[in-house]
Design a protein around this motif. Structure first.
Motif, PDB file in Angstrom:
ATOM      1  N   VAL A   1      57.635   2.896 129.875  1.00  0.00           N
ATOM      2  CA  VAL A   1      58.423   3.922 129.189  1.00  0.00           C
ATOM      3  C   VAL A   1      59.154   3.345 127.997  1.00  0.00           C
ATOM      4  O   VAL A   1      59.772   4.068 127.230  1.00  0.00           O
ATOM      5  CB  VAL A   1      59.471   4.551 130.134  1.00  0.00           C
ATOM      6  N   ALA A   2      59.100   2.019 127.841  1.00  0.00           N
ATOM      7  CA  ALA A   2      59.955   1.388 126.836  1.00  0.00           C
ATOM      8  C   ALA A   2      59.172   0.836 125.661  1.00  0.00           C
ATOM      9  O   ALA A   2      59.632  -0.048 124.966  1.00  0.00           O
ATOM     10  CB  ALA A   2      60.771   0.282 127.488  1.00  0.00           C
ATOM     11  N   THR A   3      57.962   1.367 125.429  1.00  0.00           N
ATOM     12  CA  THR A   3      57.191   0.854 124.300  1.00  0.00           C
ATOM     13  C   THR A   3      57.781   1.349 122.983  1.00  0.00           C
ATOM     14  O   THR A   3      57.438   0.864 121.924  1.00  0.00           O
ATOM     15  CB  THR A   3      55.719   1.287 124.380  1.00  0.00           C
ATOM     16  N   ARG A   4      58.627   2.342 123.046  1.00  0.00           N
ATOM     17  CA  ARG A   4      59.301   2.857 121.850  1.00  0.00           C
ATOM     18  C   ARG A   4      60.723   3.276 122.219  1.00  0.00           C
ATOM     19  O   ARG A   4      60.981   4.439 122.543  1.00  0.00           O
ATOM     20  CB  ARG A   4      58.500   4.040 121.300  1.00  0.00           C
ATOM     21  N   VAL A   5      61.619   2.310 122.205  1.00  0.00           N
ATOM     22  CA  VAL A   5      63.029   2.603 122.465  1.00  0.00           C
ATOM     23  C   VAL A   5      63.615   3.163 121.177  1.00  0.00           C
ATOM     24  O   VAL A   5      63.407   2.606 120.099  1.00  0.00           O
ATOM     25  CB  VAL A   5      63.790   1.315 122.880  1.00  0.00           C
ATOM     26  N   MET A   6      64.328   4.285 121.273  1.00  0.00           N
ATOM     27  CA  MET A   6      64.812   4.940 120.060  1.00  0.00           C
ATOM     28  C   MET A   6      66.256   4.547 119.754  1.00  0.00           C
ATOM     29  O   MET A   6      66.981   4.031 120.617  1.00  0.00           O
ATOM     30  CB  MET A   6      64.694   6.467 120.207  1.00  0.00           C
TER      31      MET A   6
ATOM     32  N   LYS B   1      63.104   4.791 115.605  1.00  0.00           N
ATOM     33  CA  LYS B   1      63.064   3.762 116.648  1.00  0.00           C
ATOM     34  C   LYS B   1      64.217   2.782 116.468  1.00  0.00           C
ATOM     35  O   LYS B   1      64.716   2.590 115.352  1.00  0.00           O
ATOM     36  CB  LYS B   1      61.699   3.078 116.696  1.00  0.00           C
ATOM     37  N   MET B   2      64.661   2.221 117.576  1.00  0.00           N
ATOM     38  CA  MET B   2      65.722   1.217 117.512  1.00  0.00           C
ATOM     39  C   MET B   2      65.193   0.041 116.716  1.00  0.00           C
ATOM     40  O   MET B   2      64.094  -0.452 116.986  1.00  0.00           O
ATOM     41  CB  MET B   2      66.116   0.777 118.928  1.00  0.00           C
ATOM     42  N   SER B   3      65.964  -0.407 115.730  1.00  0.00           N
ATOM     43  CA  SER B   3      65.417  -1.421 114.827  1.00  0.00           C
ATOM     44  C   SER B   3      66.527  -2.297 114.275  1.00  0.00           C
ATOM     45  O   SER B   3      67.663  -1.848 114.090  1.00  0.00           O
ATOM     46  CB  SER B   3      64.701  -0.695 113.681  1.00  0.00           C
ATOM     47  N   LYS B   4      66.149  -3.573 114.024  1.00  0.00           N
ATOM     48  CA  LYS B   4      67.175  -4.463 113.478  1.00  0.00           C
ATOM     49  C   LYS B   4      67.477  -4.118 112.027  1.00  0.00           C
ATOM     50  O   LYS B   4      68.492  -4.542 111.488  1.00  0.00           O
ATOM     51  CB  LYS B   4      66.772  -5.926 113.635  1.00  0.00           C
ATOM     52  N   SER B   5      66.601  -3.344 111.394  1.00  0.00           N
ATOM     53  CA  SER B   5      66.856  -3.035 109.987  1.00  0.00           C
ATOM     54  C   SER B   5      67.735  -1.791 109.807  1.00  0.00           C
ATOM     55  O   SER B   5      68.122  -1.466 108.691  1.00  0.00           O
ATOM     56  CB  SER B   5      65.535  -2.886 109.224  1.00  0.00           C
TER      57      SER B   5
ATOM     58  N   LEU C   1      67.668  -4.165 122.250  1.00  0.00           N
ATOM     59  CA  LEU C   1      67.121  -3.640 123.501  1.00  0.00           C
ATOM     60  C   LEU C   1      65.628  -3.270 123.381  1.00  0.00           C
ATOM     61  O   LEU C   1      64.869  -3.432 124.333  1.00  0.00           O
ATOM     62  CB  LEU C   1      67.935  -2.411 123.921  1.00  0.00           C
ATOM     63  N   GLY C   2      65.213  -2.780 122.209  1.00  0.00           N
ATOM     64  CA  GLY C   2      63.801  -2.427 122.016  1.00  0.00           C
ATOM     65  C   GLY C   2      62.913  -3.657 122.120  1.00  0.00           C
ATOM     66  O   GLY C   2      61.877  -3.636 122.788  1.00  0.00           O
ATOM     67  N   ASN C   3      63.334  -4.752 121.503  1.00  0.00           N
ATOM     68  CA  ASN C   3      62.561  -5.995 121.599  1.00  0.00           C
ATOM     69  C   ASN C   3      62.529  -6.486 123.044  1.00  0.00           C
ATOM     70  O   ASN C   3      61.516  -6.993 123.523  1.00  0.00           O
ATOM     71  CB  ASN C   3      63.190  -7.119 120.754  1.00  0.00           C
ATOM     72  N   TYR C   4      63.675  -6.324 123.726  1.00  0.00           N
ATOM     73  CA  TYR C   4      63.764  -6.821 125.102  1.00  0.00           C
ATOM     74  C   TYR C   4      62.850  -6.014 126.021  1.00  0.00           C
ATOM     75  O   TYR C   4      61.984  -6.560 126.687  1.00  0.00           O
ATOM     76  CB  TYR C   4      65.220  -6.760 125.585  1.00  0.00           C
TER      77      TYR C   4
ATOM     78  N   VAL D   1      52.486  -5.746 123.340  1.00  0.00           N
ATOM     79  CA  VAL D   1      53.262  -5.411 122.132  1.00  0.00           C
ATOM     80  C   VAL D   1      53.822  -3.999 122.276  1.00  0.00           C
ATOM     81  O   VAL D   1      53.457  -3.263 123.197  1.00  0.00           O
ATOM     82  CB  VAL D   1      52.396  -5.422 120.843  1.00  0.00           C
ATOM     83  N   GLY D   2      54.676  -3.634 121.355  1.00  0.00           N
ATOM     84  CA  GLY D   2      55.150  -2.262 121.285  1.00  0.00           C
ATOM     85  C   GLY D   2      54.129  -1.396 120.548  1.00  0.00           C
ATOM     86  O   GLY D   2      53.197  -1.903 119.909  1.00  0.00           O
ATOM     87  N   GLU D   3      54.321  -0.092 120.652  1.00  0.00           N
ATOM     88  CA  GLU D   3      53.401   0.892 120.066  1.00  0.00           C
ATOM     89  C   GLU D   3      53.135   0.624 118.578  1.00  0.00           C
ATOM     90  O   GLU D   3      52.019   0.807 118.084  1.00  0.00           O
ATOM     91  CB  GLU D   3      54.019   2.285 120.259  1.00  0.00           C
ATOM     92  N   ASP D   4      54.160   0.136 117.854  1.00  0.00           N
ATOM     93  CA  ASP D   4      54.021  -0.048 116.407  1.00  0.00           C
ATOM     94  C   ASP D   4      52.964  -1.098 116.024  1.00  0.00           C
ATOM     95  O   ASP D   4      52.582  -1.180 114.866  1.00  0.00           O
ATOM     96  CB  ASP D   4      55.380  -0.409 115.777  1.00  0.00           C
ATOM     97  N   GLN D   5      52.513  -1.879 116.999  1.00  0.00           N
ATOM     98  CA  GLN D   5      51.548  -2.942 116.690  1.00  0.00           C
ATOM     99  C   GLN D   5      50.102  -2.576 117.022  1.00  0.00           C
ATOM    100  O   GLN D   5      49.192  -3.391 116.846  1.00  0.00           O
ATOM    101  CB  GLN D   5      51.930  -4.231 117.431  1.00  0.00           C
TER     102      GLN D   5
HETATM  103  P1  AMP Z   1      59.754  -7.014 115.670  1.00  0.00           P
HETATM  104  O1  AMP Z   1      61.152  -7.463 115.878  1.00  0.00           O
HETATM  105  O2  AMP Z   1      59.643  -5.700 114.972  1.00  0.00           O
HETATM  106  O3  AMP Z   1      58.872  -8.100 115.150  1.00  0.00           O
HETATM  107  O4  AMP Z   1      59.219  -6.694 117.132  1.00  0.00           O
HETATM  108  C1  AMP Z   1      59.028  -7.642 118.151  1.00  0.00           C
HETATM  109  C2  AMP Z   1      58.423  -6.954 119.359  1.00  0.00           C
HETATM  110  O5  AMP Z   1      59.308  -5.945 119.851  1.00  0.00           O
HETATM  111  C3  AMP Z   1      57.097  -6.228 119.071  1.00  0.00           C
HETATM  112  O6  AMP Z   1      56.236  -6.358 120.189  1.00  0.00           O
HETATM  113  C4  AMP Z   1      57.515  -4.799 118.871  1.00  0.00           C
HETATM  114  O7  AMP Z   1      56.479  -3.889 119.145  1.00  0.00           O
HETATM  115  C5  AMP Z   1      58.658  -4.672 119.883  1.00  0.00           C
HETATM  116  N1  AMP Z   1      59.626  -3.658 119.460  1.00  0.00           N
HETATM  117  C6  AMP Z   1      60.357  -3.637 118.306  1.00  0.00           C
HETATM  118  N2  AMP Z   1      61.149  -2.544 118.243  1.00  0.00           N
HETATM  119  C7  AMP Z   1      60.912  -1.839 119.391  1.00  0.00           C
HETATM  120  C8  AMP Z   1      61.430  -0.605 119.936  1.00  0.00           C
HETATM  121  N3  AMP Z   1      62.354   0.115 119.305  1.00  0.00           N
HETATM  122  N4  AMP Z   1      60.949  -0.205 121.130  1.00  0.00           N
HETATM  123  C9  AMP Z   1      60.029  -0.936 121.809  1.00  0.00           C
HETATM  124  N5  AMP Z   1      59.499  -2.104 121.351  1.00  0.00           N
HETATM  125  C10 AMP Z   1      59.932  -2.549 120.164  1.00  0.00           C
END
Ligand code: AMP
Ligand code: TRP
Length: 342
Positions: A190-195, A203-207, A22-25, A152-156
């Motif tokens: 509001v979704a630049t950092r989905v938790m 943050k929501m993460s595939k890892s 969902l975060g990527n989406y 991009v999301g905030e992390d970038q």
């Molecule tokens: P990644 O899968 O980490 O390479 O991320 C691909 C894209 O999704 C990048 O633009 C990230 O900033 C965004 N992204 C990844 N995780 C999140 C999250 N939890 N919330 C919002 N955006 C995210």
């Protein structure tokens, strides 16, 4: 030439590392689709060369992750006739400009990259050279198209700032004022950092080892509803306004997710649902998430049944990308004095 003379062009990249969530989406793909429909010239890249910086998923693993990400883009509404959609390794100019930028960027700049520190962990000596150089290749991805905006999301954010520094230094060092535009990060909404659904401070993460922490785009309706029902919250009902959610990261995250999926502001969500208990709010969020997301997984499975068609789309996209990138690389070589008879 000044920045203003560059046409408005969007570039973004996503790594094919499996399991889009969902975060990527919300943070990336959904916005990419909106921009394509908003008359931006848009280029979206599956950055397979970046994906190997932290390890190789195996031949089949690489191929299926690339196809899965392509299917996700298409299922979310990306139209390969409107946007350029391709995988990075098919356009050699990315690696070529990446090398040049490795010679432009300074060690001191790279040493400040927080993503490298996070990903390399304690054992930086054993990290690949590619993981360290990663942001220089990312700068090449963007600048190779003279892209002006990068959603991009905030992390970038830090990586896009580095791309600006590289563009500035290149233009200055080689007497090519305005040649590379300074790209703007587009980090909005509001979704630049989905938790995470299990821990509102991560943050929501595939890892994340827990699959319960994220909604995957391939989850079916049952899985989506169950994960939302089980999402961590505190015992209090929703407050009446947003300020009341301060210090309640899990509750705030669910409200933000609701807002992003419903395409309204978090204030509007609070106006409607403020004071509700989670036993009332969660089922509504679950219904909304199922309505917005479940068909994406179905569509992905349909597209993935025809891998040859996916590969054909990527090939056509790579031709379109190279048609933009190659002349810019040639001009770069010319600026630097690399002799060419073409
Ligand atoms: P990644 O899968 O980490 O390479 O991320 C691909 C894209 O999704 C990048 O633009 C990230 O900033 C965004 N992204 C990844 N995780 C999140 C999250 N939890 N919330 C919002 N955006 C995210
Ligand atoms: N580093 C980005 C990420 O992890 C992926 C990426 C590579 C990218 N090249 C890019 C993003 C160029 C934007 C523009 O999400």
């Amino acid at each position: 030439m000044t920045e203003a003379t560059h046409t408005r062009r969007v570039f973004s990249g996503v790594q094919p590392t499996g399991d889009l969530h969902l975060g990527n989406y919300l943070g990336a793909v959904k916005r990419f689709v909106e921009m394509q429909n908003d008359d931006w010239e848009a280029i979206y890249c599956i950055v397979d060369l970046h994906a190997i910086t932290a390890g190789w998923a195996g031949r089949e693993g690489m191929r299926s992750a690339t196809r899965e990400l392509t299917a996700a883009f298409l299922a979310c509404g990306l139209d390969p006739d409107k946007s350029v959609l391709f995988n990075q390794s098919q356009v050699a100019a990315h690696s070529q400009l990446g090398w040049i930028f490795s010679c432009t960027a300074r060690m001191g700049w790279m040493n400040r990259m927080t993503q490298f520190k996070d990903k390399a962990g304690k054992n930086a000596e054993r990290a690949s050279l590619g993981l360290y150089a990663y942001p220089a290749l990312q700068a090449a991805d963007i600048l190779l198209y003279h892209a002006t905006h990068v959603p991009v999301g905030e992390d970038q954010r830090q990586h896009i700032e580095l791309a600006r520094d590289i563009a500035t230094k290149f233009n200055l060092d080689f007497g090519a004022e305005g040649f590379f535009p300074l790209p703007e990060p587009l980090i909005e909404g509001v979704a630049t950092r989905v938790m995470s659904l299990r821990d509102g401070s991560k943050k929501m993460s595939k890892s994340d080892p827990s699959d319960q922490s994220r909604l995957n785009l391939t989850d079916d309706a049952d899985a989506i509803a169950k994960k939302i029902r089980k999402a961590k919250t505190d015992p209090e009902p929703l407050s009446s306004d947003l300020e009341g959610l301060e210090g309640r990261p899990e509750a705030l995250n669910l409200v933000n997710i609701y807002a992003a999926l419903a395409e309204v502001s978090p204030d509007a969500v609070m106006a409607e649902h403020g004071g509700a208990s989670f036993s009332t709010f969660k089922p509504m969020l679950a219904d909304l998430a199922v309505a917005r997301l479940a068909h994406i997984g179905d569509e992905m499975r349909r597209i993935l049944a025809e891998p040859a068609e996916i590969d054909r789309i990527l090939g056509k996209g790579a031709d379109k990308a190279a048609a933009i990138a190659d002349p810019i690389l040639e001009k770069t070589h010319d600026i630097m004095g690399f002799v060419s008879s073409r």
